[in-house]
Design an enzyme around this catalytic site. Structure first.
Site, PDB file in Angstrom:
ATOM      1  N   HIS A 313      33.117  44.670  33.464  1.00 47.43           N
ATOM      2  CA  HIS A 313      34.140  44.315  32.867  1.00 47.43           C
ATOM      3  C   HIS A 313      35.119  45.544  32.596  1.00 47.43           C
ATOM      4  O   HIS A 313      34.616  46.503  32.366  1.00 47.43           O
ATOM      5  CB  HIS A 313      33.696  43.722  31.472  1.00 47.43           C
ATOM      6  CG  HIS A 313      34.703  42.819  30.659  1.00 47.43           C
ATOM      7  ND1 HIS A 313      35.804  43.264  30.275  1.00 47.43           N
ATOM      8  CD2 HIS A 313      34.879  41.338  30.888  1.00 47.43           C
ATOM      9  CE1 HIS A 313      36.426  42.347  29.521  1.00 47.43           C
ATOM     10  NE2 HIS A 313      35.738  41.058  29.968  1.00 47.43           N
ATOM     11  N   ASP A 371      30.482  35.759  32.329  1.00 49.01           N
ATOM     12  CA  ASP A 371      30.054  34.494  33.379  1.00 49.01           C
ATOM     13  C   ASP A 371      28.707  34.557  34.128  1.00 49.01           C
ATOM     14  O   ASP A 371      28.526  33.421  34.870  1.00 49.01           O
ATOM     15  CB  ASP A 371      31.179  34.756  34.611  1.00 49.01           C
ATOM     16  CG  ASP A 371      32.624  34.252  34.068  1.00 49.01           C
ATOM     17  OD1 ASP A 371      33.507  35.549  33.999  1.00 49.01           O
ATOM     18  OD2 ASP A 371      32.618  33.439  33.477  1.00 49.01           O
TER      19      ASP A 371
HETATM   20  C1  SDX Z   1      36.353  37.547  33.071  1.00 53.00           C
HETATM   21  O1  SDX Z   1      39.640  40.788  31.273  1.00 53.00           O
HETATM   22  C2  SDX Z   1      38.997  39.823  30.335  1.00 53.00           C
HETATM   23  O2  SDX Z   1      38.736  39.936  29.410  1.00 53.00           O
HETATM   24  C3  SDX Z   1      38.230  38.737  31.261  1.00 53.00           C
HETATM   25  C4  SDX Z   1      37.373  37.814  30.850  1.00 53.00           C
HETATM   26  C5  SDX Z   1      38.026  37.050  29.805  1.00 53.00           C
HETATM   27  O3  SDX Z   1      37.327  36.326  29.007  1.00 53.00           O
HETATM   28  O4  SDX Z   1      39.206  36.592  30.004  1.00 53.00           O
HETATM   29  O5  SDX Z   1      36.460  38.660  30.126  1.00 53.00           O
HETATM   30  C6  SDX Z   1      36.633  36.774  31.723  1.00 53.00           C
HETATM   31  O6  SDX Z   1      36.914  37.644  33.986  1.00 53.00           O
HETATM   32  C7  SDX Z   1      35.008  38.460  33.278  1.00 53.00           C
HETATM   33  C8  SDX Z   1      34.857  39.155  34.532  1.00 53.00           C
HETATM   34  C9  SDX Z   1      34.548  38.246  35.477  1.00 53.00           C
HETATM   35  N1  SDX Z   1      34.569  38.865  36.881  1.00 53.00           N
HETATM   36  C10 SDX Z   1      33.315  38.989  37.372  1.00 53.00           C
HETATM   37  O7  SDX Z   1      32.294  38.878  37.053  1.00 53.00           O
HETATM   38  C11 SDX Z   1      33.798  39.493  38.978  1.00 53.00           C
HETATM   39  C12 SDX Z   1      32.729  40.854  39.097  1.00 53.00           C
HETATM   40  N2  SDX Z   1      33.040  41.992  38.312  1.00 53.00           N
HETATM   41  C13 SDX Z   1      34.272  42.876  39.023  1.00 53.00           C
HETATM   42  O8  SDX Z   1      34.959  42.297  39.894  1.00 53.00           O
HETATM   43  C14 SDX Z   1      34.989  43.839  37.836  1.00 53.00           C
HETATM   44  O9  SDX Z   1      33.812  44.226  37.104  1.00 53.00           O
HETATM   45  C15 SDX Z   1      36.035  43.459  37.080  1.00 53.00           C
HETATM   46  C16 SDX Z   1      37.101  42.831  38.079  1.00 53.00           C
HETATM   47  C17 SDX Z   1      35.569  42.375  35.994  1.00 53.00           C
HETATM   48  C18 SDX Z   1      36.571  44.667  36.605  1.00 53.00           C
HETATM   49  O10 SDX Z   1      37.134  45.467  37.201  1.00 53.00           O
HETATM   50  P1  SDX Z   1      37.521  46.879  37.060  1.00 53.00           P
HETATM   51  O11 SDX Z   1      37.867  47.110  35.290  1.00 53.00           O
HETATM   52  O12 SDX Z   1      38.859  46.812  37.495  1.00 53.00           O
HETATM   53  O13 SDX Z   1      36.728  47.806  37.277  1.00 53.00           O
HETATM   54  P2  SDX Z   1      36.689  48.539  38.686  1.00 53.00           P
HETATM   55  O14 SDX Z   1      36.889  47.378  39.622  1.00 53.00           O
HETATM   56  O15 SDX Z   1      37.586  49.764  38.835  1.00 53.00           O
HETATM   57  O16 SDX Z   1      35.083  49.010  38.888  1.00 53.00           O
HETATM   58  C19 SDX Z   1      34.614  50.308  38.194  1.00 53.00           C
HETATM   59  C20 SDX Z   1      33.802  50.608  39.170  1.00 53.00           C
HETATM   60  C21 SDX Z   1      34.066  50.696  40.707  1.00 53.00           C
HETATM   61  O17 SDX Z   1      33.556  51.488  41.329  1.00 53.00           O
HETATM   62  P3  SDX Z   1      34.293  52.966  41.904  1.00 53.00           P
HETATM   63  O18 SDX Z   1      35.456  52.427  42.398  1.00 53.00           O
HETATM   64  O19 SDX Z   1      34.538  53.370  40.392  1.00 53.00           O
HETATM   65  O20 SDX Z   1      33.060  53.696  42.585  1.00 53.00           O
HETATM   66  O21 SDX Z   1      32.658  49.751  39.153  1.00 53.00           O
HETATM   67  C22 SDX Z   1      32.290  48.953  40.481  1.00 53.00           C
HETATM   68  C23 SDX Z   1      33.575  49.080  41.197  1.00 53.00           C
HETATM   69  O22 SDX Z   1      33.142  49.180  42.599  1.00 53.00           O
HETATM   70  N3  SDX Z   1      32.101  47.695  40.062  1.00 53.00           N
HETATM   71  C24 SDX Z   1      30.983  46.916  40.621  1.00 53.00           C
HETATM   72  C25 SDX Z   1      31.116  45.757  39.994  1.00 53.00           C
HETATM   73  N4  SDX Z   1      32.003  45.761  38.970  1.00 53.00           N
HETATM   74  C26 SDX Z   1      32.765  47.103  38.987  1.00 53.00           C
HETATM   75  N5  SDX Z   1      30.141  47.068  41.526  1.00 53.00           N
HETATM   76  C27 SDX Z   1      29.355  46.204  41.825  1.00 53.00           C
HETATM   77  N6  SDX Z   1      29.363  44.887  41.177  1.00 53.00           N
HETATM   78  C28 SDX Z   1      30.252  44.799  40.222  1.00 53.00           C
HETATM   79  N7  SDX Z   1      30.178  43.295  39.600  1.00 53.00           N
END
Ligand code: SDX
Length: 437
Positions: A313, A371
């Protein structure tokens, strides 16, 4: 923005190219991080801030929802979301988000009545569904039909009139479940079910989803209570992608129905509200707990686009408080429905255990989010996977309209128009076709 502004607090910015110093005001809210007010930065320094994804940017002042991502705190108008999920109901939380206070008994009764009497759709709207294929994704239907509401309610699109704004807000909150259920019925080839005014918000949704003209549909109190609590947990969440979309669309003066349609489109993405559907598809793809290590390894690989859906998140670097309540609801619903054997839940629980012990997830502070468990609950409730994000949109509509109203009422609000760091070609002369060999 009427946050407490302490003129003594400033940030000094030094431009080392010229030695010039700039004093930027620091503004404190009632809780959470202070902000550096950069509204004069470009005017004074001829520089923009640069923050793709808005990881360090506050877009507005808001009184609606507060999140402390490090401590897993989520408050709606100051009330912890788990207390609301355990003690309140969705219409009451809608009132709280819209008006800032929990309703008195009389206010609650009137609000529920007013919402109930907006649940029916203009009959003309039922013809919109027929323009879609039966197998259209319901989120596509929601984008289209909700946007089309703009064509029906010209009596409530003068956004400068608080009465118009509130009528439009009530209509959107009230009609979303009706439109969602109609999208489902249309995909099933079953007749639409009209809302019944003696049912609660959650009961009505289940009635419109699963009732048929052939027999009386008895709404299960277990299912309606679960739906009601899930709606509460999804109602608002500060300036997330879809809420920011609604605010940006609304900042141009666009009508509320079009703005909410834009919010639905943004919510659809798998990185956002579409994750609940993606989680269930992921659990089904994993298929067996013995395959989990392979998927966890893939989620850690930079060159592999696979991510653990339902994990991570932008704000929560601790447990998402909603995920904990959703996990509780998940076990309660499966127990109440006497579903002893749900292999997807077994996989989810094992996946969570493995991930939370894995250094990669610990180091990046990746925890289950709202989720992660919702898909298992929705599946147990008989809701088809393609409708999971639609349910999220039904819940989030109150958050979107509350934030939209707050944006319109904010005297400091302007049309949203970010700038950029231009990295393209510098100016060049046109080359005629015969010279482009
Ligand atoms: C919702 O914003 C909100 O409040 C949203 C929400 C709401 O109520 O409105 O809470 C609802 O959208 C919840 C999130 C649902 N999405 C998912 O479950 C999809 C999987 N999650 C990721 O796509 C990700 O965690 C996000 C999109 C939720 C957040 O992404 P960020 O904040 O842009 O973080 P990031 O992608 O920069 O990740 C930081 C690191 C990265 O690695 P590095 O580049 O630093 O090496 O963590 C890794 C990412 O690759 N990472 C993951 C991961 N999520 C982040 N690695 C593996 N699996 C994951 N799920």
């Amino acid at each position: 923005m009427n946050a407490k502004k302490d003129a003594k607090q400033t940030f000094t910015l030094t431009d080392n190219r010229s030695g010039q110093k700039y004093e930027l005001p620091v503004v404190s809210g009632s809780m959470g991080p202070d902000v550096i007010d950069v509204r004069r930065l470009y005017n004074d320094t001829n520089c923009f801030t640069y923050d793709p994804g808005f990881t360090s940017t506050g877009s507005c002042g808001s009184k609606i929802t507060y999140i402390d991502g490090d401590n897993g705190v989520l408050l709606y108008r100051g009330y912890p979301v788990d207390q609301l999920a355990d003690n309140s109901d969705f219409p009451e939380v809608c009132y709280l988000l819209l008006y800032g206070e929990l309703p008195t008994p009389d206010q609650k009764k009137k609000f529920e009545h007013d919402i109930t009497y907006h649940t029916m759709l203009n009959e003309q709207l039922t013809y919109f569904f027929r323009g879609f294929r039966r197998d259209a994704h319901p989120m596509a239907v929601m984008c289209g039909v909700v946007g089309a509401l703009s064509a029906f309610y010209h009596d409530s699109t003068d956004i400068s009139d608080p009465k118009h704004r509130m009528i439009a807000s009530y209509r959107l909150i009230a009609k979303m479940p009706t439109i969602a259920a109609m999208a489902y019925k249309f995909s099933m080839g079953q007749p639409f079910q009209y809302p019944l005014n003696d049912l609660t918000f959650a009961e009505n949704f289940l009635h419109m989803m699963f009732g048929t003209p052939c027999e009386e549909y008895k709404v299960s109190p277990v299912l309606s209570k679960a739906i009601d609590r899930i709606l509460i947990l999804h109602a608002d969440h500060e300036q997330n992608a879809s809420t920011s979309t609604v605010r940006l669309a609304g900042s141009s003066g666009a009508n509320p129905f079009a703005c909410i349609s834009a919010g639905i489109a943004s919510l659809w993405g798998p990185a956002h509200g579409g994750a609940n559907e993606a989680v269930l598809n992921m659990l089904e793809e994993i298929g067996d707990a013995k395959n989990i290590p392979e998927y966890v390894d893939r989620a850690k690989k930079k060159d592999d686009p696979f991510r653990l859906m339902g994990f991570g998140h932008r704000v929560y670097k601790n447990f998402d408080p909603r995920a904990k309540v959703m996990e509780k609801i998940c076990h309660e619903v499966l127990n109440d429905l006497k579903i002893e054997d749900e292999p997807l839940l077994d996989i989810a629980v094992e996946l969570e255990r493995i991930a939370l012990e894995d250094d990669y997830f610990i180091e990046k502070k990746l925890y289950p989010n709202v989720d992660f468990y919702s898909g298992i609950i929705f599946k147990a409730l008989g809701i088809p996977t393609s409708l999971f994000t639609v349910l999220f949109a039904v819940a989030r509509t109150v958050g979107w309209v509350a934030q939209w109203n707050e944006m319109i009422e904010d005297p400091s609000q302007k049309i949203g128009r970010p700038r950029q760091l231009y990295i393209g070609e510098t100016a060049r002369k046109f080359k005629p076709l015969h010279k482009r060999i």
